[in-house]
Design a protein around this motif. Structure first.
Motif, PDB file in Angstrom:
ATOM      1  N   MET A   1       0.833  -1.211   0.000  1.00  0.00           N
ATOM      2  CA  MET A   1       0.000   0.000   0.000  1.00  0.00           C
ATOM      3  C   MET A   1       0.860   1.251   0.000  1.00  0.00           C
ATOM      4  SD  MET A   1      -1.534   0.411   3.872  1.00  0.00           S
ATOM      5  CE  MET A   1      -0.493   1.087   5.179  1.00  0.00           C
TER       6      MET A   1
ATOM      7  N   ALA B   1      -1.189  -1.117  -8.218  1.00  0.00           N
ATOM      8  CA  ALA B   1       0.069  -1.008  -7.482  1.00  0.00           C
ATOM      9  C   ALA B   1       0.068  -1.881  -6.235  1.00  0.00           C
ATOM     10  CB  ALA B   1       0.321   0.452  -7.103  1.00  0.00           C
ATOM     11  N   CYS B   2      -1.065  -1.959  -5.571  1.00  0.00           N
ATOM     12  CA  CYS B   2      -1.148  -2.770  -4.353  1.00  0.00           C
ATOM     13  C   CYS B   2      -1.000  -4.255  -4.672  1.00  0.00           C
ATOM     14  CB  CYS B   2      -2.472  -2.498  -3.649  1.00  0.00           C
ATOM     15  SG  CYS B   2      -2.420  -2.818  -1.878  1.00  0.00           S
TER      16      CYS B   2
ATOM     17  N   ILE C   1      -4.771   2.732 -10.417  1.00  0.00           N
ATOM     18  CA  ILE C   1      -3.526   3.084  -9.723  1.00  0.00           C
ATOM     19  C   ILE C   1      -3.423   2.346  -8.400  1.00  0.00           C
ATOM     20  CG2 ILE C   1      -2.299   4.951  -8.549  1.00  0.00           C
ATOM     21  CD1 ILE C   1      -3.413   6.849 -10.700  1.00  0.00           C
ATOM     22  N   LEU C   2      -4.451   2.483  -7.560  1.00  0.00           N
ATOM     23  CA  LEU C   2      -4.392   1.919  -6.210  1.00  0.00           C
ATOM     24  C   LEU C   2      -4.416   0.397  -6.220  1.00  0.00           C
ATOM     25  CD1 LEU C   2      -6.685   4.365  -4.223  1.00  0.00           C
ATOM     26  CD2 LEU C   2      -4.249   4.011  -3.899  1.00  0.00           C
TER      27      LEU C   2
ATOM     28  N   ARG D   1       3.616   1.649  -1.703  1.00  0.00           N
ATOM     29  CA  ARG D   1       3.975   1.904  -3.099  1.00  0.00           C
ATOM     30  C   ARG D   1       2.786   2.506  -3.858  1.00  0.00           C
ATOM     31  NH1 ARG D   1       7.287  -3.731  -4.444  1.00  0.00           N
ATOM     32  NH2 ARG D   1       8.630  -3.643  -2.588  1.00  0.00           N
ATOM     33  N   ALA D   2       1.599   1.996  -3.564  1.00  0.00           N
ATOM     34  CA  ALA D   2       0.403   2.541  -4.204  1.00  0.00           C
ATOM     35  C   ALA D   2       0.181   3.994  -3.797  1.00  0.00           C
ATOM     36  CB  ALA D   2      -0.815   1.695  -3.841  1.00  0.00           C
TER      37      ALA D   2
END
Length: 333
Positions: A153, A252-253, A248-249, A155-156
């Motif tokens: 999270m 990336a997660c 995105i979220l 990184r996200a």
């Protein structure tokens, strides 16, 4: 011997970090699971060098740094965190940290950083200064999965911060096993009677499958749109915005989790689910037959300076738990 304090709310993170320490480094290790415990240890002289996490309950890493400065302690602090936002790095240095390493800290990078900062005193071992035995730390499945999620999270959040030009406040993820009818309990704090919009995206890989559900409060969507530059009342652009933020979220997660567990997820197309739904229960009912009993990981992102937050649920199927357990067990060995 050097008094080393390792402060992190996750037993998994403490175990990984202590395991990565240079084996010849003569240290006496003290552990703390949150900031108040860390400050108590520092006041007792047990924190000549401190390896400090940022996202913790009770007192977080930022507050520890501020308190250390306020009380005038001479300890030398290196932040080791999953929050890799550029603003997070800037803030900890401003508060007195000597450096920053992102989780999970590779042994080579940790050694090089300690050496560069003058913290690694590799003194010749004597009967008085023997490298300390590293403590055995027991880690449960939920703690381990929570820490894996914490790194992902972070990184996200860094990507989201760059996209929106804001600082993202990170939570401590929660991990629970729920029946479908109980999933609303995981979002009890988020359910303030607002109408909701949600994006759902399925994922699967190596006998691990599930769906990610990102919830937006409709009362906050206009604020998000303003940050991005979407015109008020443009429903099409607003829907595209929500899908983009979800990509995105969620992307990336999931990528962060997959990299740590050495797996690869295939992701379905994100779908706008239950737009303007009246309650969380209505959203859960939509997919009740597929979710059934679910391992739920909840992450609630907040935007500093804005009354905006996102609730992200990673919903793993019950059949995914044995494979997840095996992957995490391998990671801990």
């Amino acid at each position: 011997m050097i008094a080393l304090l390792v402060c992190d709310d996750s037993a998994m993170a403490r175990k990984q970090l202590i395991r990565a320490l240079p084996p010849e480094w003569p240290v006496n290790i003290t552990q703390a699971s949150q900031g108040e415990e860390a400050m108590a240890a520092i006041r007792q002289g047990l924190g000549e060098v401190v390896l400090l996490d940022l996202t913790m309950p009770v007192m977080d890493g930022y507050q520890v740094l501020a308190k250390v400065r306020e009380e005038g302690h001479s300890c030398r602090i290196l932040v080791v965190s999953g929050d890799v936002q550029e603003e997070a790095r800037r803030r900890v240095v401003e508060l007195g940290a000597l450096g920053f390493i992102r989780k999970p800290a590779p042994a080579e990078e940790l050694r090089a950083t300690l050496d560069e900062l003058g913290l690694l005193r590799a003194e010749p071992a004597t009967t008085e200064t023997q490298p300390a035995d590293k403590p055995e730390i027991k880690v449960g499945f939920r703690d381990a999965l929570r820490e894996v999620t914490n790194v992902a999270m972070g990184r996200a959040a860094a990507l989201l911060a760059e996209e929106l030009g804001v600082f993202v406040r990170l939570p401590i993820p929660t991990v629970d096993l729920f029946e479908a009818s109980e999933l609303h309990m995981a979002l009890a704090d988020a359910n303030r009677g607002d109408s909701l919009s949600a994006v759902c995206q399925g994922f699967i890989g190596e006998a691990i499958a599930g769906e990610a559900l990102l919830l937006f409060h409709d009362s906050e969507v206009a604020d998000i749109a303003h940050l991005i530059g979407v015109r008020p009342g443009d429903d099409t652009a607003t829907s595209e915005m929500l899908l983009d933020l979800a990509s995105i979220l969620i992307g990336a997660c999931l990528t962060g989790i997959a990299e740590q567990l050495d797996i690869r997820f295939s992701q379905g197309h994100p779908q706008l689910l239950g737009e303007h739904a009246r309650s969380i229960d209505e959203l859960i009912q939509f997919n009740r037959a597929r979710w059934r009993q679910t391992l739920a990981v909840e992450i609630s992102y907040g935007l500093e300076g804005h009354a905006v937050h996102f609730d992200l649920l990673l919903l793993f199927t019950e059949s995914s738990v044995p494979r997840l357990t095996a992957k995490i067990q391998y990671l801990m060995e």
